[in-house]
Design a protein around this motif. Sequence first.
Motif, PDB file in Angstrom:
ATOM      1  N   CYS A 132     -54.732 -46.024 -78.585  1.00  0.00           N
ATOM      2  CA  CYS A 132     -55.525 -45.597 -79.746  1.00  0.00           C
ATOM      3  C   CYS A 132     -55.583 -46.692 -80.802  1.00  0.00           C
ATOM      4  O   CYS A 132     -56.165 -46.495 -81.873  1.00  0.00           O
ATOM      5  CB  CYS A 132     -54.923 -44.329 -80.362  1.00  0.00           C
ATOM      6  SG  CYS A 132     -54.889 -42.912 -79.259  1.00  0.00           S
ATOM      7  N   PHE A 210     -56.502 -38.481 -80.916  1.00  0.00           N
ATOM      8  CA  PHE A 210     -56.955 -37.110 -80.718  1.00  0.00           C
ATOM      9  C   PHE A 210     -56.973 -36.333 -82.032  1.00  0.00           C
ATOM     10  O   PHE A 210     -56.051 -36.429 -82.839  1.00  0.00           O
ATOM     11  CB  PHE A 210     -56.034 -36.404 -79.716  1.00  0.00           C
ATOM     12  CG  PHE A 210     -56.310 -34.943 -79.555  1.00  0.00           C
ATOM     13  CD1 PHE A 210     -57.501 -34.508 -78.994  1.00  0.00           C
ATOM     14  CD2 PHE A 210     -55.386 -34.000 -79.971  1.00  0.00           C
ATOM     15  CE1 PHE A 210     -57.765 -33.153 -78.848  1.00  0.00           C
ATOM     16  CE2 PHE A 210     -55.628 -32.644 -79.833  1.00  0.00           C
ATOM     17  CZ  PHE A 210     -56.822 -32.217 -79.263  1.00  0.00           C
ATOM     18  N   GLN A 214     -62.574 -33.168 -81.694  1.00  0.00           N
ATOM     19  CA  GLN A 214     -62.967 -33.641 -80.369  1.00  0.00           C
ATOM     20  C   GLN A 214     -63.008 -32.529 -79.324  1.00  0.00           C
ATOM     21  O   GLN A 214     -63.578 -32.712 -78.237  1.00  0.00           O
ATOM     22  CB  GLN A 214     -61.993 -34.724 -79.892  1.00  0.00           C
ATOM     23  CG  GLN A 214     -61.983 -35.980 -80.727  1.00  0.00           C
ATOM     24  CD  GLN A 214     -60.877 -36.931 -80.300  1.00  0.00           C
ATOM     25  OE1 GLN A 214     -60.332 -36.818 -79.203  1.00  0.00           O
ATOM     26  NE2 GLN A 214     -60.531 -37.864 -81.173  1.00  0.00           N
ATOM     27  N   GLN A 283     -51.093 -37.921 -79.256  1.00  0.00           N
ATOM     28  CA  GLN A 283     -51.112 -37.986 -77.799  1.00  0.00           C
ATOM     29  C   GLN A 283     -50.407 -36.779 -77.192  1.00  0.00           C
ATOM     30  O   GLN A 283     -50.864 -36.213 -76.188  1.00  0.00           O
ATOM     31  CB  GLN A 283     -50.456 -39.284 -77.314  1.00  0.00           C
ATOM     32  CG  GLN A 283     -50.615 -39.538 -75.820  1.00  0.00           C
ATOM     33  CD  GLN A 283     -52.073 -39.639 -75.389  1.00  0.00           C
ATOM     34  OE1 GLN A 283     -52.896 -40.209 -76.102  1.00  0.00           O
ATOM     35  NE2 GLN A 283     -52.403 -39.089 -74.228  1.00  0.00           N
ATOM     36  N   LEU A 286     -52.706 -33.880 -77.381  1.00  0.00           N
ATOM     37  CA  LEU A 286     -53.733 -33.932 -76.343  1.00  0.00           C
ATOM     38  C   LEU A 286     -53.176 -33.478 -75.002  1.00  0.00           C
ATOM     39  O   LEU A 286     -53.847 -32.745 -74.260  1.00  0.00           O
ATOM     40  CB  LEU A 286     -54.290 -35.350 -76.229  1.00  0.00           C
ATOM     41  CG  LEU A 286     -55.332 -35.586 -75.128  1.00  0.00           C
ATOM     42  CD1 LEU A 286     -56.531 -34.649 -75.304  1.00  0.00           C
ATOM     43  CD2 LEU A 286     -55.781 -37.037 -75.109  1.00  0.00           C
TER      44      LEU A 286
END
Length: 315
Positions: A132, A210, A214, A283, A286
């Motif tokens: 990222c 994230f 999204q 992360q 996600l």
Amino acid sequence: MFFSIVIPTYNRLPILQKCLTALERQTLTDSKVTGYEIILVDDGSTDGTLDWVAQNQHQLPHVQTFAQEHQGPSAARNLGVQKAQGDTIIFIDSDLVVTEQFLQAHADALVKGKKQLGSDRLFTYGWVINTCNFENPTSEPYKITDYSAAYFATGNVAIAKKWLEQAGLFDTRFQLYGWEDLELGVRLKKLGLKLIKCPEAVGYHWHPPFNLEQLPRLIDREMQRGRMGVLFYEKHPTFDVKMMIQMTQLHRILWGLLSLGGTLNERTMAPLLQWLINQGKPQLALEIARIFLNWYNVKAVYQAYSDRHKQISIS
């Protein structure tokens, strides 16, 4: 060997700039690679991609651009292969930033693999490390979640052009998200090609951290992947493909149980996901969200399969 690096792109200009700049900084240490070109296929971008490349062409001497109306990555990669002058194709995505040793690593692995196998029926697959970090993407360490068991994936692969042509290139019916590269991989495997892992050819796959905004796009992507998975299975109706596309009772039961039959979803889990994001763990958030994302995917597979058979029975 002469490399043609084929890159499809669609509205990814900021990270594409880093991608192309990194490819222009390649260090070739011996004569195995006689040269390389970068074939950039713009798939109908509206973010000024082609204008930026044209304005900076003096800094991008290896780049050639081609444009098409928005048709998806399969058609874009096929156009790139058709325009390529090289005997060896490297596929990467336009959000991948590579190291300076990238091309040399693929070349070394191809030569070594050919000697070991006594055949040129092979291709090399490099590491893809997810990150990222937009400012310094190549600083990301390798993580267990970066491991891929895919046989043929276009994120970072080098293969002789002749094998792609013999296999028939990408199936352009895969216009939605997913499976077009793995489907081609099935055809390459039938030609007897062997996968050679090449961890020295590292590419850093950038994506934004994230966040909850999204989720609608990620859910839609999983539903698209389900629909394309059924097309994959129709072309290759094997148990291995059923496992790949998650069209088994095992997957149905697994993700159904983990998501509590869909009770754990983007709405009910939003507070937990947002808390993890606030704690600096996007992360992890996600990875937890993948529980219900996979449930959406499995449902989409079975729905698409049912719809397809209804169409067949009517016709």
